[in-house]
Write a protein that holds these residues in place. Structure first.
Motif, PDB file in Angstrom:
ATOM      1  N   ASP B 264      72.665 -15.740 -52.604  1.00 33.72           N
ATOM      2  CA  ASP B 264      72.849 -14.646 -51.653  1.00 33.72           C
ATOM      3  C   ASP B 264      71.644 -14.510 -50.731  1.00 33.72           C
ATOM      4  O   ASP B 264      71.781 -14.321 -49.517  1.00 33.72           O
ATOM      5  N   ALA B 267      71.642 -17.335 -48.252  1.00 36.54           N
ATOM      6  CA  ALA B 267      72.623 -17.130 -47.189  1.00 36.54           C
ATOM      7  C   ALA B 267      72.085 -16.181 -46.118  1.00 36.54           C
ATOM      8  O   ALA B 267      72.206 -16.444 -44.919  1.00 36.54           O
ATOM      9  N   SER B 270      69.518 -17.905 -44.097  1.00 38.10           N
ATOM     10  CA  SER B 270      70.113 -18.845 -43.147  1.00 38.10           C
ATOM     11  C   SER B 270      70.675 -18.113 -41.939  1.00 38.10           C
ATOM     12  O   SER B 270      70.559 -18.578 -40.806  1.00 38.10           O
ATOM     13  N   ILE B 278      77.715 -20.317 -42.742  1.00 37.57           N
ATOM     14  CA  ILE B 278      77.049 -20.552 -44.023  1.00 37.57           C
ATOM     15  C   ILE B 278      78.081 -21.179 -44.934  1.00 37.57           C
ATOM     16  O   ILE B 278      79.124 -20.577 -45.214  1.00 37.57           O
ATOM     17  N   LEU B 280      78.929 -22.631 -48.431  1.00 36.40           N
ATOM     18  CA  LEU B 280      78.540 -22.681 -49.846  1.00 36.40           C
ATOM     19  C   LEU B 280      79.306 -23.808 -50.533  1.00 36.40           C
ATOM     20  O   LEU B 280      80.540 -23.844 -50.454  1.00 36.40           O
ATOM     21  N   VAL B 309      77.801 -13.646 -52.387  1.00 33.20           N
ATOM     22  CA  VAL B 309      77.264 -13.787 -51.031  1.00 33.20           C
ATOM     23  C   VAL B 309      77.961 -12.815 -50.076  1.00 33.20           C
ATOM     24  O   VAL B 309      77.314 -12.167 -49.246  1.00 33.20           O
ATOM     25  N   LEU B 324      81.601 -17.392 -43.308  1.00 31.73           N
ATOM     26  CA  LEU B 324      81.283 -17.853 -44.662  1.00 31.73           C
ATOM     27  C   LEU B 324      82.355 -18.848 -45.112  1.00 31.73           C
ATOM     28  O   LEU B 324      83.535 -18.509 -45.191  1.00 31.73           O
TER      29      LEU B 324
END
Lengths: 501, 440
Positions: B264, B267, B270, B278, B280, B309, B324
């Motif tokens: 988290d 993220a 970033s 982002i 994952l 996240v 995301l």
């Protein structure tokens, strides 16, 4: 020897040191130091099978179907031998003298191209003999992995993703962490060779004391170092033969670790050595003298009188083996308070204590209890039970162990077969291969150690941790699946912590 | 030693014909399910249903195309559908578009017609044939596929508007021209299947063309280190993104990370460094080669990382300014919808594409005992084996598969009473958890 004379001039004891001489001598010293340096490595080498496991797949080819197919091929592609002779297998299953009429299933890797390409007459089946190996804890998957690791000495690498269940019981419910962008160290793939796997066995005081002249007074560290955070435990059940003891002896000497053995066996077989740990049950005043080379002697259960007798009669470190049965916490603290150097904790071979709890929880409790009492560094924790996979090693260390003791993996590393229990130590019955030689067996165990150490380095490298000693009790570098699930799925209808409805 | 040569056209036709007919026969139930097929995550039925969809473009009857048997994660989640009387009519009006740039900056405003795109599979780990089929299929869906870290084979330029250029830790094949050509540039910090370990292309697969594109010599093992040795902080990371922005000011930036405990924080870091996406990558994701110990044990499965996240980005007040994306163990349309309900905007697929093209998950992508790579011609650059995947056939298979998956996504949405996939994001109230029986 170089000496400074002040004023920026440096002289050698044997005359004036010029800049050129300084450079030459520095280079020489550097070279000598470099020549003396030996980076620890376990020399693995692939060895042949002497009693291979059942192969993974059975391949059944319908001969009539195959014959019809070949006739059809000849009819259609008669002048094109490359087409007729092509096989649906790149691994050679159908490349024997009579091709598919006598397939070679030991070469099958289960790609299934043949059975998909010719579903009418080729079948590939999982081999039930392989699936029958092991039990619900030590599965055929663990056994085949140990077999591969012991054969090749390498980290098993394969394509595709994870194939197993989501989380799971025991060690499967623990994940290890990694460091993403911000890392505590600069270990990448090129830094793994610099990660230390040595652990100290023994005791150190929680602080040092000095007199007014700066000399250390009082207790000093009393320990020795082994190069890997695992040792071999007493072979369980009926595995404790002289042959195996000799192999363990030579393997430990080679990779610099320890093997625990019954003291009577050590005596009978003349195996007293620095890397052999005699396990004593009823010591006499003369017992310790029988093992002049031992660096660690273990008492097989806590007994204050026996412990004090042993302690007073040897220079070696003294450890105590404690089973995870009722009252183990109290027993452990008694042993530690009486200055036991090593506590060797045992769960059953499924990793369960007497109360049914899994060994990772028990180890955490032991580690935390010692921390709470302010004496964690005064004792080394070795633990055994339930360690049957390379990933169990770092997970047990994260749970609080300094070093892990290996039991059942030895049987499977040597291509032995189990005929008894794989849960209770006394119930283990195994057969080692008749064609096993000591050299072969030593290399197999060395390969296993090399592979497990390298896999430990993978885990440590991913975390950015430079030595395994720093992993001990680092619960924060693990993630518990059930905790993560609680965080992720809390509030979702039907979710109950732990997953049970 | 046997010399491997490019197969004749007749042999290609014969072999591909047998393989394709066989896949269809098995998927359509003309023979029993192969007993050795499948595993807990990709069950036999999931594999066969994917083959079915790739052949027909339709959802199969009688095969479980929704879940595996991994006993957790997506496989224990289900949807709380409305009563049938309240379902929306199935319609192409049900939106499946994925926005990729939510920052509101001057860069491209990219969208996909479907809430997923293709993950990185490098040249070397797969053949040009496979890459081209994925790229052309992406173009048909106004979607994207990533080059992975192996350079940008020239034929891909045909689909440059749909090809993501990946910059990873070995910088293999990273060229200004290909960064400038890319609508999206993806920084790969780590891969879910082997987080923290870097990448490794085995020597046998680093043939002449592969090595040339990677700036190496043939048949030498190629390592991508971990981590980026120029990045030890979010500030360093920000410099990376600045570098790409300088080379290609209009490209949007994706950051692919795995799923450690502090994912988290990573993220959010970033996002502040400038990432638009982002990405994952969970620990159960695919790979051409990875240590078995890493796949199972390091970092967390994607199902557990997404909500962590998503909630953290919400708490930080930036959730609507970043896309995301979830990958690593996302197999089906149902998985995609569940990932979105858990908090992702969309997903990335890799293994699903390969399964659609015939992969049986035998795990010999890295070479296997033959040293030649995938016997199905997928994860190989062997001159013979790669011909078993013909780009036109493969493109059509992927298009069919995506059609069926889009249909299923719409089916899920309408049964939940939603008219657009974006309405599903973070709706964990629309999910239920299938509990285990006592003692299970």
């Amino acid at each position: 020897m170089l000496e400074s004379t002040g004023e920026g001039t440096t002289t050698a004891a044997a005359g004036v040191l010029t800049l050129e001489k300084f450079g030459a001598e520095s280079a020489l010293i550097g070279r000598e130091m470099a020549d003396q340096y030996h980076r620890y490595n376990i020399d693995t080498e692939e060895v042949d099978d002497v009693d291979p496991l059942p192969h993974r797949f059975l391949v059944e080819v319908g001969k009539v179907g195959l014959a019809k197919f070949i006739l059809s091929e000849v009819f259609h592609y008669g002048l094109k031998p490359d087409v007729i002779l092509s096989r649906p297998c790149t691994y050679g299953v159908f490349s024997g003298p009579v091709g598919g009429f006598l397939p070679r299933p030991k070469l099958c890797v289960g790609c299934l191209r043949c059975t998909v390409q010719h579903p009418d007459f080729v079948k590939v089946l999982p081999n039930p003999d392989l699936l029958a190996l092991g039990d619900k804890y030590t599965t055929h998957g663990h056994i085949t992995a140990i077999d591969e690791e012991s054969k090749k000495g390498m980290v098993p690498v394969r394509g595709q993703g994870y194939r197993g269940r989501f989380g799971g019981p025991g060690f499967d419910g623990m994940l290890t962490d990694m460091s993403e962008i911000v890392r505590p160290s600069r270990d990448g793939i090129h830094g793994r060779e610099l990660i230390g796997t040595s652990v100290d066995i023994g005791t150190k005081p929680m602080h040092l004391s000095f007199d007014s002249d700066g000399n250390i007074v009082g207790k000093t560290p009393d320990m020795f170092t082994i190069k890997v955070p695992f040792v071999f435990d007493i072979p369980p059940g009926d595995l404790g033969t002289q042959r195996l003891a000799e192999v363990l002896n030579s393997t430990c000497k080679r990779i610099d670790t320890l093997a625990c053995m019954n003291a009577s066996d050590v005596l009978d077989w003349g195996l007293d050595a620095p890397h052999i740990v005699p396990v004593v049950s009823s010591p006499s005043p003369e017992t310790a003298a029988s093992f002049p080379k031992a660096r660690l002697i273990e008492l097989d259960a806590w007994n204050k009188q026996a412990f004090e007798l042993l302690r007073s009669s040897t220079e070696a470190l003294v450890g105590v083996r404690i089973n995870f049965t009722d009252g183990w916490q109290e027993t452990m603290m008694k042993a530690v308070n009486n200055r036991a150097d090593v506590i060797h904790l045992n769960a059953d071979l499924h990793g369960r204590g007497g109360d049914g709890r899994f060994v990772s929880d028990l180890l955490k409790e032991a580690h935390m209890l010692l921390i709470e009492k302010g004496c964690r560094d005064m004792v080394t924790l070795i633990g055994a039970g339930g360690i049957v996979s390379a990933d169990h090693l770092p997970k047990a260390i994260i749970s609080g162990l300094d070093a892990v003791a290996l039991d059942l993996p030895v049987l499977f590393a040597l291509q032995g077969r189990s005929h008894g229990s794989l849960q209770t130590r006394d119930g283990v019955k195994g057969t080692l291969p008749r064609k096993m030689t000591n050299d072969w067996a030593e290399q197999r165990l060395t390969n296993l150690c090399g592979s497990w150490r390298d896999q430990l380095l993978e885990i440590l490298g991913a975390m950015g941790i430079r030595e395994v000693r720093r992993l001990r009790g680092e619960f924060g570098r693990s993630m518990i699946v059930t905790h993560l699930e609680d965080e992720a799925f809390e509030g979702i209808e039907g979710y109950v912590s732990g997953g049970a409805a | 030693m046997m010399t491997i040569v490019k197969p004749s056209q007749t042999l290609i036709e014969k072999t591909t014909g047998l393989m394709q007919d066989g896949m269809n026969a098995v998927a359509f139930g003309e023979y029993g399910i192969p007993e050795a097929l499948g595993d807990a995550r990709w069950t036999d039925e999931l594999i066969l249903s994917t083959w079915y969809m790739a052949e027909t473009g339709k959802i199969p009857d009688g095969l479980n195309y929704k879940t595996g048997k991994s006993d957790g994660g997506f496989d224990r989640l289900d949807f709380k559908f409305l009563p049938e009387s309240e379902w929306l009519r199935h319609s192409e009006e049900i939106g499946t578009t994925l926005d990729l740039n939510r920052r509101g900056d001057a860069k491209r405003k990219l969208t996909c017609d479907i809430p997923w795109y293709g993950g990185g599979m490098s040249y070397g780990s797969v053949s040009v044939n496979v890459m081209m089929s994925r790229a052309r299929n992406s173009a048909r869906w106004n979607s994207f596929m990533s080059t992975g870290e192996g350079g940008y084979p020239a034929p891909l330029m045909e689909c440059k508007e749909n090809v993501i250029t990946q910059v990873a830790t070995g910088y293999f094949g990273v060229e200004e021209e290909t960064i400038q050509a890319a609508p999206i540039v993806e920084f790969k910090y780590a891969q879910g299947a082997k987080p923290g370990l870097g990448g490794h292309l085995l020597a046998a697969k680093a043939g002449e063309e592969v090595a040339k594109l990677r700036g190496s010599v043939p048949f030498v093992s190629l390592f991508s280190p971990f981590p980026f040795h120029s990045t030890y902080s979010v500030e360093d990371h920000s410099k990376h993104l600045d570098w790409i922005e300088t080379v290609n000011p209009t490209a949007i930036l994706s950051v692919k990370v795995s799923t450690p405990h502090d994912v988290d924080m990573v993220a959010v870091g970033s996002f502040y460094a400038g990432a638009h996406i982002i990405h994952l990558d969970g620990s159960y994701g695919g790979t051409g080669a990875a240590p078995e110990i890493a796949k199972k044990n390091i970092a967390m499965p994607i199902e557990l990382a997404i909500p962590k996240v998503h909630k953290f980005l919400q708490a930080e007040g930036v959730r609507d300014r970043v896309t995301l994306i979830a990958s690593g163990g996302v197999r089906t349309a149902d998985d995609i919808a569940k990932a979105i309900a858990l908090g992702a905007d969309g997903c990335v697929l890799g293994t699903t594409d390969l399964v659609g093209l015939g992969c049986t998950r035998c795990s010999n992508c890295e070479g296997g005992p033959s040293g030649r790579g995938c016997p199905w011609g997928l994860t190989t650059t062997d001159v013979e084996l790669q011909e078993w995947v013909q780009p036109d056939w493969a493109e059509e298979r992927l298009h069919n598969l995506y059609s069926a998956m889009q249909y299923r996504i719409r089916d899920i949405l309408r049964k939940l009473g939603l008219s657009d996939v974006s309405e599903l994001r973070g709706r964990t109230d629309l999910l239920s958890y299938i509990g285990k029986e006592a003692g299970e």
